[in-house]
Design a protein around this motif. Sequence first.
Motif, PDB file in Angstrom:
ATOM      1  N   LEU A 120      52.483 111.508 -16.803  1.00  0.00           N
ATOM      2  CA  LEU A 120      53.419 110.658 -17.517  1.00  0.00           C
ATOM      3  C   LEU A 120      53.473 111.024 -18.996  1.00  0.00           C
ATOM      4  N   THR A 121      54.626 110.768 -19.612  1.00  0.00           N
ATOM      5  CA  THR A 121      54.828 111.065 -21.024  1.00  0.00           C
ATOM      6  C   THR A 121      55.241 109.801 -21.778  1.00  0.00           C
ATOM      7  N   ALA A 122      55.292 109.922 -23.096  1.00  0.00           N
ATOM      8  CA  ALA A 122      55.731 108.791 -23.919  1.00  0.00           C
ATOM      9  C   ALA A 122      57.177 108.431 -23.596  1.00  0.00           C
TER      10      ALA A 122
ATOM     11  N   ILE B 114      50.904 102.025 -13.792  1.00  0.00           N
ATOM     12  CA  ILE B 114      50.149 101.686 -15.001  1.00  0.00           C
ATOM     13  C   ILE B 114      48.853 100.962 -14.640  1.00  0.00           C
ATOM     14  N   ASN B 115      48.946 100.022 -13.703  1.00  0.00           N
ATOM     15  CA  ASN B 115      47.757  99.288 -13.268  1.00  0.00           C
ATOM     16  C   ASN B 115      46.748 100.214 -12.609  1.00  0.00           C
ATOM     17  N   ALA B 116      47.243 101.167 -11.819  1.00  0.00           N
ATOM     18  CA  ALA B 116      46.348 102.108 -11.137  1.00  0.00           C
ATOM     19  C   ALA B 116      45.650 103.030 -12.129  1.00  0.00           C
ATOM     20  N   ILE B 117      46.398 103.526 -13.094  1.00  0.00           N
ATOM     21  CA  ILE B 117      45.844 104.445 -14.091  1.00  0.00           C
ATOM     22  C   ILE B 117      44.844 103.739 -14.997  1.00  0.00           C
ATOM     23  N   SER B 118      45.085 102.459 -15.260  1.00  0.00           N
ATOM     24  CA  SER B 118      44.262 101.711 -16.221  1.00  0.00           C
ATOM     25  C   SER B 118      42.926 101.240 -15.651  1.00  0.00           C
ATOM     26  N   LYS B 119      42.602 101.616 -14.431  1.00  0.00           N
ATOM     27  CA  LYS B 119      41.360 101.145 -13.813  1.00  0.00           C
ATOM     28  C   LYS B 119      40.112 101.772 -14.422  1.00  0.00           C
ATOM     29  N   ASN B 120      40.256 102.917 -15.105  1.00  0.00           N
ATOM     30  CA  ASN B 120      39.106 103.511 -15.791  1.00  0.00           C
ATOM     31  C   ASN B 120      39.420 103.632 -17.280  1.00  0.00           C
TER      32      ASN B 120
ATOM     33  N   GLY C  55      41.906 106.451 -18.354  1.00  0.00           N
ATOM     34  CA  GLY C  55      43.284 106.112 -17.996  1.00  0.00           C
ATOM     35  C   GLY C  55      43.837 105.004 -18.873  1.00  0.00           C
ATOM     36  N   LYS C  56      42.985 104.017 -19.174  1.00  0.00           N
ATOM     37  CA  LYS C  56      43.405 102.912 -20.024  1.00  0.00           C
ATOM     38  C   LYS C  56      43.772 103.418 -21.413  1.00  0.00           C
ATOM     39  N   TYR C  57      42.997 104.373 -21.923  1.00  0.00           N
ATOM     40  CA  TYR C  57      43.272 104.947 -23.250  1.00  0.00           C
ATOM     41  C   TYR C  57      44.601 105.692 -23.251  1.00  0.00           C
ATOM     42  N   ILE C  58      44.850 106.461 -22.173  1.00  0.00           N
ATOM     43  CA  ILE C  58      46.105 107.221 -22.067  1.00  0.00           C
ATOM     44  C   ILE C  58      47.304 106.272 -22.045  1.00  0.00           C
TER      45      ILE C  58
END
Length: 451
Positions: free
Chosen positions: A241-243, A265-271, A274-277
């Motif tokens: 994903l990009t900005a 977004i929820n899946a990526i933010s699990k660690n 990913g949350k930082y990205i």
Amino acid sequence: MYIKIYNVFTQFNHKQKLNVNELYFYSQLATLQTHENKVYINIDLLAQIVIFNSKKSQNIKKIKELLQSLKQKQIIQFNDTKNNNELLIISFCTIEGGYEPIPYEKFRSFSDVYEYYIYVCVARTKENMVEFSLSQWGTLLELSRPQTISKLKRVIDKGIICKREGKYTDEEVRKNQKKQEKNIYYLPGAKEKIEQKENVANKSATSSKETVQTVQENDITNANNEQEQREHNWYVKGSQLTANDFYIYLTTNDEKLKKQAEARINAISKNEKGKYIVESLSKEAQEKVKDEKRKAEREMLKQMTNAVRLKDGTIVAVDEKNIDSIDVNEVEHIFYSYYGRQHLEGYIEVKGFQTGKIINGKFVHDDRPDMIQRGWEVYSQHVKTGEMLTGDIMRSIKDTVIPTQKNETVKVVVKKVENEYMKMAERAKREAEQKRKREIIDISAIVVEGN
């Protein structure tokens, strides 16, 4: 007699789309044309017929800007002139596509450019009704959401157009929130057509919407689908994903896309990584949205002679007609021009009309609503002159309200400078004393060593 209002004039993203002032000005010119489709006039006379600003110089300036704008969009052509009383010959360009004939009498019944524009948007459709979202209206009118709501309410209250609230469907756009169909805006004479369509829909027992001409923001989707047309990676499994993807997520009307984006977004933010990205890309996208909002505001301000920002964020153009109806307690900022520019750009908070004092290194305003009121009264008097507020005039208004502010400020600055000099003098004195002591010690050491 009628004015040819071409479809492209109010078509999203078209190079010949006109803003509210351009459409109104074009319509005025159309009523002045001869059987040769030309207008023979001069700037001075045109400024007496078309009034955008009560101040003559500002009105002439606005008319010249609109002439150039219509010329650049290949709506009209005209000869160059050096003086305002020199003959100006305006001819109308050939424009492709269909048009709606607006009778002269109907056009002349409008005194507000926004009311006329909204009427045209609805009247130019085959069935005299459209299905627009608020964001689509905002794009057409080039206004913020609160301003758009206010303008629509005004034309509806006046009976110029009517509104049918969009129905809620069984589809959920968010948890416990049903999707609402777009509102239908129509001319009073089209009410029977809408009722007939609703009856047909009810009899057929289908869940399809009524067939109403719909204009989408990107001008390429149909009435029942706001599918996102911009390229993105939300549906591409495993894609990076990009900005820009996050920007599309923040600005799209595609509810299906929003759900997909939120799931990823929820899946990526699990660690943590990913949350930082997500936070980084989201922040960059939000900055782009804010930047576009600022650019839109700047463009909006270029169309205004004087303006204020209300506490709800709405920017309102002010003139002699509406300035007295605005409550200063609802105003956050007053806009002005600076550095010799010919449009509004800078702004001052209305609380800046108050006196104040420096507390812990910061300037804190006194609670003086009477001074704010006085500043607003002086500002209102200026607005009624029809001249644009400049930085110099703004400072003059402040000096009128707070005549001693400049002296008090100077005193504070002088006092701070005096304190700094005293500190420097004390520091120099201490350093000189320390140096003298070191020299004495050094001399003593030499004496001892010599013995």
